[in-house]
Design a protein around this motif. Structure first.
Motif, mmCIF file in Angstrom:
data_model
loop_
_atom_site.group_PDB
_atom_site.id
_atom_site.type_symbol
_atom_site.label_atom_id
_atom_site.label_comp_id
_atom_site.label_asym_id
_atom_site.label_seq_id
_atom_site.Cartn_x
_atom_site.Cartn_y
_atom_site.Cartn_z
ATOM 1 N N ALA A 35 23.011 -16.061 54.801
ATOM 2 C CA ALA A 35 22.021 -16.812 55.203
ATOM 3 C C ALA A 35 20.756 -15.623 55.374
ATOM 4 O O ALA A 35 19.587 -16.312 55.525
ATOM 5 C CB ALA A 35 22.306 -17.191 56.980
ATOM 6 N N ARG A 36 20.896 -14.488 55.704
ATOM 7 C CA ARG A 36 19.827 -13.447 55.502
ATOM 8 C C ARG A 36 19.156 -13.429 54.136
ATOM 9 O O ARG A 36 18.328 -13.399 54.001
ATOM 10 C CB ARG A 36 20.265 -12.095 56.225
ATOM 11 N N ARG A 37 20.061 -13.946 53.036
ATOM 12 C CA ARG A 37 19.626 -13.614 51.938
ATOM 13 C C ARG A 37 18.677 -14.714 51.371
ATOM 14 O O ARG A 37 17.649 -14.722 50.712
ATOM 15 C CB ARG A 37 20.631 -13.171 50.936
ATOM 16 N N VAL A 38 19.041 -15.746 51.752
ATOM 17 C CA VAL A 38 18.477 -17.125 51.519
ATOM 18 C C VAL A 38 17.012 -17.351 52.157
ATOM 19 O O VAL A 38 16.037 -18.115 51.557
ATOM 20 C CB VAL A 38 19.215 -18.543 51.586
ATOM 21 N N VAL A 39 16.697 -16.696 53.187
ATOM 22 C CA VAL A 39 15.538 -16.788 53.861
ATOM 23 C C VAL A 39 14.336 -15.545 53.446
ATOM 24 O O VAL A 39 13.342 -15.329 54.128
ATOM 25 C CB VAL A 39 15.460 -16.745 55.338
ATOM 26 N N GLN A 40 14.963 -14.651 52.509
ATOM 27 C CA GLN A 40 14.000 -13.495 52.079
ATOM 28 C C GLN A 40 12.735 -14.211 51.799
ATOM 29 O O GLN A 40 12.609 -15.264 51.091
ATOM 30 C CB GLN A 40 14.714 -12.915 51.277
ATOM 31 N N PRO A 41 11.534 -13.306 51.531
ATOM 32 C CA PRO A 41 10.213 -13.814 51.168
ATOM 33 C C PRO A 41 10.564 -14.103 49.751
ATOM 34 O O PRO A 41 11.050 -13.613 48.895
ATOM 35 C CB PRO A 41 9.338 -12.423 51.264
ATOM 36 N N GLY A 42 9.871 -15.424 49.328
ATOM 37 C CA GLY A 42 9.676 -15.924 47.884
ATOM 38 C C GLY A 42 10.714 -16.920 47.834
ATOM 39 O O GLY A 42 10.839 -17.695 46.707
ATOM 40 N N ARG A 43 12.024 -16.877 48.449
ATOM 41 C CA ARG A 43 13.003 -17.893 48.455
ATOM 42 C C ARG A 43 12.668 -19.304 49.211
ATOM 43 O O ARG A 43 11.651 -19.414 49.971
ATOM 44 C CB ARG A 43 14.209 -17.357 49.076
ATOM 45 N N ARG A 44 13.216 -20.258 48.572
ATOM 46 C CA ARG A 44 12.829 -21.743 48.872
ATOM 47 C C ARG A 44 12.771 -21.953 50.578
ATOM 48 O O ARG A 44 11.827 -22.400 51.012
ATOM 49 C CB ARG A 44 13.735 -22.675 48.385
ATOM 50 N N ALA A 45 14.116 -21.429 51.057
ATOM 51 C CA ALA A 45 14.003 -21.846 52.689
ATOM 52 C C ALA A 45 12.968 -21.050 53.450
ATOM 53 O O ALA A 45 12.627 -21.430 54.232
ATOM 54 C CB ALA A 45 15.472 -21.196 52.968
ATOM 55 N N ASN A 46 12.805 -19.836 52.954
ATOM 56 C CA ASN A 46 11.551 -19.101 53.731
ATOM 57 C C ASN A 46 10.393 -19.805 53.708
ATOM 58 O O ASN A 46 9.607 -19.984 54.649
ATOM 59 C CB ASN A 46 11.291 -17.662 52.864
ATOM 60 N N LYS A 47 9.878 -20.563 52.488
ATOM 61 C CA LYS A 47 8.783 -21.369 52.221
ATOM 62 C C LYS A 47 8.800 -22.485 53.123
ATOM 63 O O LYS A 47 7.923 -22.978 54.105
ATOM 64 C CB LYS A 47 8.707 -21.614 50.924
ATOM 65 N N ARG A 48 10.047 -23.126 53.168
ATOM 66 C CA ARG A 48 10.397 -24.294 54.017
ATOM 67 C C ARG A 48 10.249 -23.971 55.558
ATOM 68 O O ARG A 48 9.563 -24.821 56.427
ATOM 69 C CB ARG A 48 11.420 -25.117 53.876
ATOM 70 N N ILE A 49 10.681 -23.022 56.034
ATOM 71 C CA ILE A 49 10.642 -22.516 57.342
ATOM 72 C C ILE A 49 9.172 -22.137 57.994
ATOM 73 O O ILE A 49 8.911 -22.647 58.824
ATOM 74 C CB ILE A 49 11.535 -21.133 57.635
ATOM 75 N N ARG A 50 8.473 -21.480 56.875
ATOM 76 C CA ARG A 50 6.828 -21.375 57.391
ATOM 77 C C ARG A 50 6.177 -22.655 57.317
ATOM 78 O O ARG A 50 5.396 -22.861 58.267
ATOM 79 C CB ARG A 50 6.251 -20.485 56.267
ATOM 80 N N LYS A 51 6.605 -23.750 56.823
ATOM 81 C CA LYS A 51 5.888 -24.799 56.774
ATOM 82 C C LYS A 51 6.410 -25.922 57.754
ATOM 83 O O LYS A 51 5.352 -26.321 58.516
ATOM 84 C CB LYS A 51 6.335 -25.824 55.276
ATOM 85 N N ASN A 52 7.685 -25.730 58.287
ATOM 86 C CA ASN A 52 8.049 -26.515 59.534
ATOM 87 C C ASN A 52 8.045 -25.823 60.712
ATOM 88 O O ASN A 52 7.681 -26.230 61.775
ATOM 89 C CB ASN A 52 9.436 -26.928 59.242
ATOM 90 N N PHE A 53 7.605 -24.550 60.945
ATOM 91 C CA PHE A 53 7.656 -23.571 62.039
ATOM 92 C C PHE A 53 6.537 -22.851 62.358
ATOM 93 O O PHE A 53 6.324 -22.395 63.489
ATOM 94 C CB PHE A 53 9.028 -22.646 62.212
ATOM 95 N N GLY A 54 5.764 -22.678 61.207
ATOM 96 C CA GLY A 54 4.501 -22.011 61.298
ATOM 97 C C GLY A 54 4.499 -20.492 60.942
ATOM 98 O O GLY A 54 5.564 -20.170 60.906
ATOM 99 N N ASP A 55 3.384 -20.016 60.815
ATOM 100 C CA ASP A 55 3.374 -18.516 60.529
ATOM 101 C C ASP A 55 3.755 -17.429 61.641
ATOM 102 O O ASP A 55 4.037 -16.579 61.325
ATOM 103 C CB ASP A 55 1.923 -18.190 60.211
ATOM 104 N N GLU A 56 3.886 -17.954 62.828
ATOM 105 C CA GLU A 56 4.085 -17.305 64.209
ATOM 106 C C GLU A 56 5.776 -16.667 64.055
ATOM 107 O O GLU A 56 5.742 -15.958 64.783
ATOM 108 C CB GLU A 56 3.865 -17.859 65.249
ATOM 109 N N VAL A 57 6.315 -17.411 63.185
ATOM 110 C CA VAL A 57 7.774 -17.093 63.266
ATOM 111 C C VAL A 57 8.100 -16.037 62.061
ATOM 112 O O VAL A 57 9.182 -15.677 61.788
ATOM 113 C CB VAL A 57 8.922 -18.230 63.306
ATOM 114 N N PHE A 58 7.107 -15.497 61.666
ATOM 115 C CA PHE A 58 7.121 -14.452 60.445
ATOM 116 C C PHE A 58 6.388 -13.305 61.004
ATOM 117 O O PHE A 58 5.308 -13.132 61.474
ATOM 118 C CB PHE A 58 6.399 -15.038 59.153
ATOM 119 N N GLN A 59 6.981 -12.053 60.309
ATOM 120 C CA GLN A 59 6.431 -10.768 60.310
ATOM 121 C C GLN A 59 5.281 -10.727 59.357
ATOM 122 O O GLN A 59 5.257 -11.548 58.422
ATOM 123 C CB GLN A 59 7.345 -9.670 60.158
ATOM 124 N N ALA A 60 4.333 -9.586 59.407
ATOM 125 C CA ALA A 60 3.518 -9.224 58.625
ATOM 126 C C ALA A 60 3.890 -9.222 56.815
ATOM 127 O O ALA A 60 3.224 -9.675 55.841
ATOM 128 C CB ALA A 60 2.412 -8.090 58.842
#
Length: 230
Positions: A35-60
């Motif tokens: 689960a930690r691996r699939v949400v790493q930067p550049g992965r598909r799940a990472n991009k979808r989380i950003r789209k659905n939850f916003g930039d605020e749930v990400f670090q710099a």
């Protein structure tokens, strides 16, 4: 090779049990690690989380702010379901690849370590048996508060976000009580390991795989012969 499910309540000691099985040379497919691996930067799940939850749930640096995301999903069932719908298919795909890898290595069985084994229901029908790690309720709460530096209110919310431990126990084939000493837990793990290691269930899977392979390769040979025949 057959599959064994390992789960438990949050902070009941599932990771400890997993390490004990690893010490017995049992392969572990850990859903949390994947689960930690699939949400790493550049992965598909990472991009979808950003789209659905916003930039605020990400670090710099593009990684998830897990603490903030955790507060959101453990207090909002709809958000939790939304996140699961993004990550679970990616986790399932990677777990399948790991199963194939260990099958090719010739192991008798592997353990599918998943905190949401029963909640998601994805793997339940493919498992030979299930193991639930349990402990006393007060001890579970204390462990979670200490481990994650949470208030009692936040810790209770995280526990309630999962299926009740009593319900998981009712679904289990084996229960490991982890309220006592490490030696006591180790004894229970060893007893279960011996039963699984002595099982002949893996032979059924190997024979079935061999038959399918033989039918497939035989069918291909027939087609090739027919195609090139005069």
């Amino acid at each position: 090779m057959f599959l064994v499910g390992l789960t438990g309540g949050i902070s009941t000691g599932k990771s400890t049990v997993s390490k004990l099985f690893t010490a017995l040379s049992v392969p572990i497919i850990d859903a949390d690690i994947i689960a930690r691996r699939v949400v790493q930067p550049g992965r598909r799940a990472n991009k979808r989380i950003r789209k659905n939850f916003g930039d605020e749930v990400f670090q710099a640096d593009g990684n998830l702010n897990r603490e903030l995301l955790g507060k959101i999903i453990f207090n909002d069932a709809n958000k939790r379901r939304q996140l699961n719908s993004i990550t679970h298919p990616e986790i399932f795909r990677e777990m399948c690849w790991e199963i194939l890898y260990y099958f090719g290595k010739g192991y008798k069985f592997v353990i599918m370590d998943s905190p949401l084994l029963f909640e998601s229901g994805t793997w339940v029908n493919y498992l030979k048996c299930t193991i639930v790690v349990s402990c006393e309720e007060n001890l579970q709460l204390q462990r979670l508060m200490q481990r994650n530096q949470l208030s009692e209110t936040d810790a209770v919310a995280r526990i309630k976000a999962q299926m009740p431990l009593s319900e998981k126990i009712s679904k289990a084939d084996y229960v490991i009580e982890n309220s006592g000493t490490l030696e006591d837990t180790k004894r229970q793990v060893t007893e279960i390991y011996n039963k699984l290691d002595n099982s002949k269930a893996y032979l059924t899977v190997r024979i079935s795989a061999f038959i399918l392979f033989a039918l497939f390769t035989g069918g291909v040979s027939v087609m090739i012969s027919w195609f090139f025949s005069p």
